[in-house]
Design a protein around this motif. Structure first.
Motif, PDB file in Angstrom:
ATOM      1  N   PRO A  51       0.818  -1.217   0.000  1.00  0.00           N
ATOM      2  CA  PRO A  51       0.000   0.000   0.000  1.00  0.00           C
ATOM      3  C   PRO A  51       0.853   1.269   0.000  1.00  0.00           C
ATOM      4  N   GLN A  52       2.025   1.202   0.628  1.00  0.00           N
ATOM      5  CA  GLN A  52       2.902   2.365   0.695  1.00  0.00           C
ATOM      6  C   GLN A  52       3.486   2.712  -0.679  1.00  0.00           C
ATOM      7  N   GLY A  53       3.588   1.725  -1.552  1.00  0.00           N
ATOM      8  CA  GLY A  53       4.167   1.947  -2.870  1.00  0.00           C
ATOM      9  C   GLY A  53       3.164   2.397  -3.916  1.00  0.00           C
ATOM     10  N   LEU A  54       1.875   2.419  -3.542  1.00  0.00           N
ATOM     11  CA  LEU A  54       0.845   2.737  -4.527  1.00  0.00           C
ATOM     12  C   LEU A  54       0.978   4.161  -5.072  1.00  0.00           C
ATOM     13  N   LYS A  55       1.342   5.094  -4.217  1.00  0.00           N
ATOM     14  CA  LYS A  55       1.464   6.481  -4.663  1.00  0.00           C
ATOM     15  C   LYS A  55       2.479   6.600  -5.799  1.00  0.00           C
ATOM     16  N   ILE A  69      -2.865  -1.598 -13.204  1.00  0.00           N
ATOM     17  CA  ILE A  69      -3.444  -2.816 -12.627  1.00  0.00           C
ATOM     18  C   ILE A  69      -2.894  -2.961 -11.218  1.00  0.00           C
ATOM     19  N   VAL A  70      -3.788  -3.097 -10.231  1.00  0.00           N
ATOM     20  CA  VAL A  70      -3.365  -3.183  -8.832  1.00  0.00           C
ATOM     21  C   VAL A  70      -3.824  -4.508  -8.232  1.00  0.00           C
ATOM     22  N   GLY A  71      -2.847  -5.321  -7.788  1.00  0.00           N
ATOM     23  CA  GLY A  71      -3.153  -6.567  -7.102  1.00  0.00           C
ATOM     24  C   GLY A  71      -2.662  -6.562  -5.679  1.00  0.00           C
ATOM     25  N   THR A  72      -2.183  -5.420  -5.221  1.00  0.00           N
ATOM     26  CA  THR A  72      -1.672  -5.269  -3.860  1.00  0.00           C
ATOM     27  C   THR A  72      -2.803  -5.407  -2.848  1.00  0.00           C
ATOM     28  N   THR A  73      -2.558  -6.101  -1.747  1.00  0.00           N
ATOM     29  CA  THR A  73      -3.564  -6.237  -0.700  1.00  0.00           C
ATOM     30  C   THR A  73      -3.283  -5.244   0.429  1.00  0.00           C
ATOM     31  N   GLY A  74      -4.224  -5.145   1.355  1.00  0.00           N
ATOM     32  CA  GLY A  74      -4.057  -4.245   2.485  1.00  0.00           C
ATOM     33  C   GLY A  74      -4.268  -2.785   2.139  1.00  0.00           C
ATOM     34  N   SER A  95      -8.062  -5.509  -8.002  1.00  0.00           N
ATOM     35  CA  SER A  95      -8.645  -6.713  -7.414  1.00  0.00           C
ATOM     36  C   SER A  95      -7.683  -7.285  -6.394  1.00  0.00           C
ATOM     37  N   TYR A  96      -8.230  -7.906  -5.361  1.00  0.00           N
ATOM     38  CA  TYR A  96      -7.388  -8.601  -4.390  1.00  0.00           C
ATOM     39  C   TYR A  96      -7.061 -10.011  -4.864  1.00  0.00           C
ATOM     40  N   ASN A  97      -7.733 -10.440  -5.932  1.00  0.00           N
ATOM     41  CA  ASN A  97      -7.502 -11.791  -6.426  1.00  0.00           C
ATOM     42  C   ASN A  97      -7.808 -11.845  -7.920  1.00  0.00           C
ATOM     43  N   PHE A  98      -6.820 -12.219  -8.734  1.00  0.00           N
ATOM     44  CA  PHE A  98      -6.986 -12.274 -10.179  1.00  0.00           C
ATOM     45  C   PHE A  98      -7.212 -13.699 -10.674  1.00  0.00           C
ATOM     46  N   SER A  99      -7.686 -14.568  -9.811  1.00  0.00           N
ATOM     47  CA  SER A  99      -8.002 -15.934 -10.200  1.00  0.00           C
ATOM     48  C   SER A  99      -9.424 -16.020 -10.739  1.00  0.00           C
ATOM     49  N   SER A 100      -9.601 -16.658 -11.878  1.00  0.00           N
ATOM     50  CA  SER A 100     -10.936 -16.820 -12.457  1.00  0.00           C
ATOM     51  C   SER A 100     -11.803 -17.706 -11.567  1.00  0.00           C
ATOM     52  N   GLY A 137      -6.853  -9.846   1.670  1.00  0.00           N
ATOM     53  CA  GLY A 137      -7.767  -9.007   0.914  1.00  0.00           C
ATOM     54  C   GLY A 137      -8.883  -9.821   0.285  1.00  0.00           C
ATOM     55  N   THR A 138      -8.567 -11.034  -0.151  1.00  0.00           N
ATOM     56  CA  THR A 138      -9.577 -11.905  -0.750  1.00  0.00           C
ATOM     57  C   THR A 138     -10.644 -12.290   0.272  1.00  0.00           C
ATOM     58  N   ALA A 139     -10.211 -12.576   1.511  1.00  0.00           N
ATOM     59  CA  ALA A 139     -11.164 -12.924   2.568  1.00  0.00           C
ATOM     60  C   ALA A 139     -12.116 -11.763   2.841  1.00  0.00           C
ATOM     61  N   LYS A 140     -11.578 -10.552   2.885  1.00  0.00           N
ATOM     62  CA  LYS A 140     -12.421  -9.366   3.091  1.00  0.00           C
ATOM     63  C   LYS A 140     -13.392  -9.193   1.927  1.00  0.00           C
ATOM     64  N   MET A 141     -12.914  -9.478   0.723  1.00  0.00           N
ATOM     65  CA  MET A 141     -13.745  -9.373  -0.475  1.00  0.00           C
ATOM     66  C   MET A 141     -14.899 -10.367  -0.408  1.00  0.00           C
ATOM     67  N   LEU A 142     -14.621 -11.599   0.014  1.00  0.00           N
ATOM     68  CA  LEU A 142     -15.664 -12.622   0.132  1.00  0.00           C
ATOM     69  C   LEU A 142     -16.674 -12.248   1.218  1.00  0.00           C
TER      70      LEU A 142
END
Length: 229
Positions: A51-55, A69-74, A95-100, A137-142
């Protein structure tokens, strides 16, 4: 495709570069802690850092006038504010998860959550011991998909790529809905789909579900053309 990656020295960053290279894609910008390589202008930036590197990723996108494209969690509220601002002028897929398979699991939970509304519900998620955030992040998404308060047990052990199990139970029976990633390749496949999708957009904020819907729509159009021929 020419792309840049933030978090290039990380496990997911290396996996993405290896998979993309099998299609002839070229990583022209590499960014990590104390590491920056610029070979050419990228068509998009991929962020699997922190998250700190997003900026810095957002700044790179503005510099190169390309999507993200952002796959970083937290990610925090501030993270989503930055992404929202960027999406007004450039395309963003987050997305927190790029799995189909995980996208399918979300659709299953969405379709049947009402049938389980009177059942107890809990979740178990397991990841490798180096994963810093818990719950994932995936758990929070679910949890957002299920739309109810529930207990999430997070286990960090070994080199497990990612397992998520949602448990519904009443006094006499148990129903479990699970997804297990067998390798990071499952995610890199999704990231490349997202990259191809992103290149068709001028601006806007998108999820991986939007990516899959876009792929399905394109497939339907191609089928329609082939039938006419």
């Amino acid at each position: 495709m020419k792309y840049g990656i933030v978090g290039s020295k990380g496990k997911m960053g290396r996996e993405i570069m290896e998979y993309f290279s099998s299609f002839g894609d070229e990583c022209v910008v590499e960014k990590d802690v104390d590491h920056f390589v610029e070979r050419d202008v990228p068509q998009l930036i991929i962020d699997f850092s922190s998250p700190q590197g997003l900026k810095e990723s957002v700044e790179l996108c503005r510099k190169y006038n390309c999507g993200l494209i952002v796959g970083t969690t937290g990610l925090t509220d501030e993270s989503f504010r930055l992404l929202g601002e960027l999406s007004k002028t450039l395309p963003v897929v987050q997305s927190y998860n790029f799995s189909s398979g995980m996208s399918i699991m979300k659709e299953i939970l969405k379709a049947f959550r009402e049938q389980f509304k009177d059942w107890d519900c809990a979740m178990i998620e397991i990841h490798h011991s180096q994963k810093k955030d818990a719950p994932s992040g995936t758990a929070k998404m679910l949890k957002e998909v299920i739309q109810r308060d529930l207990s999430i047990s997070s286990i960090r052990v070994g080199g497990i790529f990612g397992e998520h199990t949602v448990i519904f139970s009443n006094a006499g029976e148990v129903v479990e809905i699970s997804h297990r990633a067998l390798s990071r390749r499952a995610f890199s496949i999704g990231v490349r789909r997202a990259a191809l999708f992103l290149l068709t957009k001028e601006k806007g904020f998108f999820t991986y579900e939007d990516v899959l819907k876009g792929v399905d729509k394109a497939a339907e159009e191609l089928r329609g053309i082939s039938e006419l021929l």
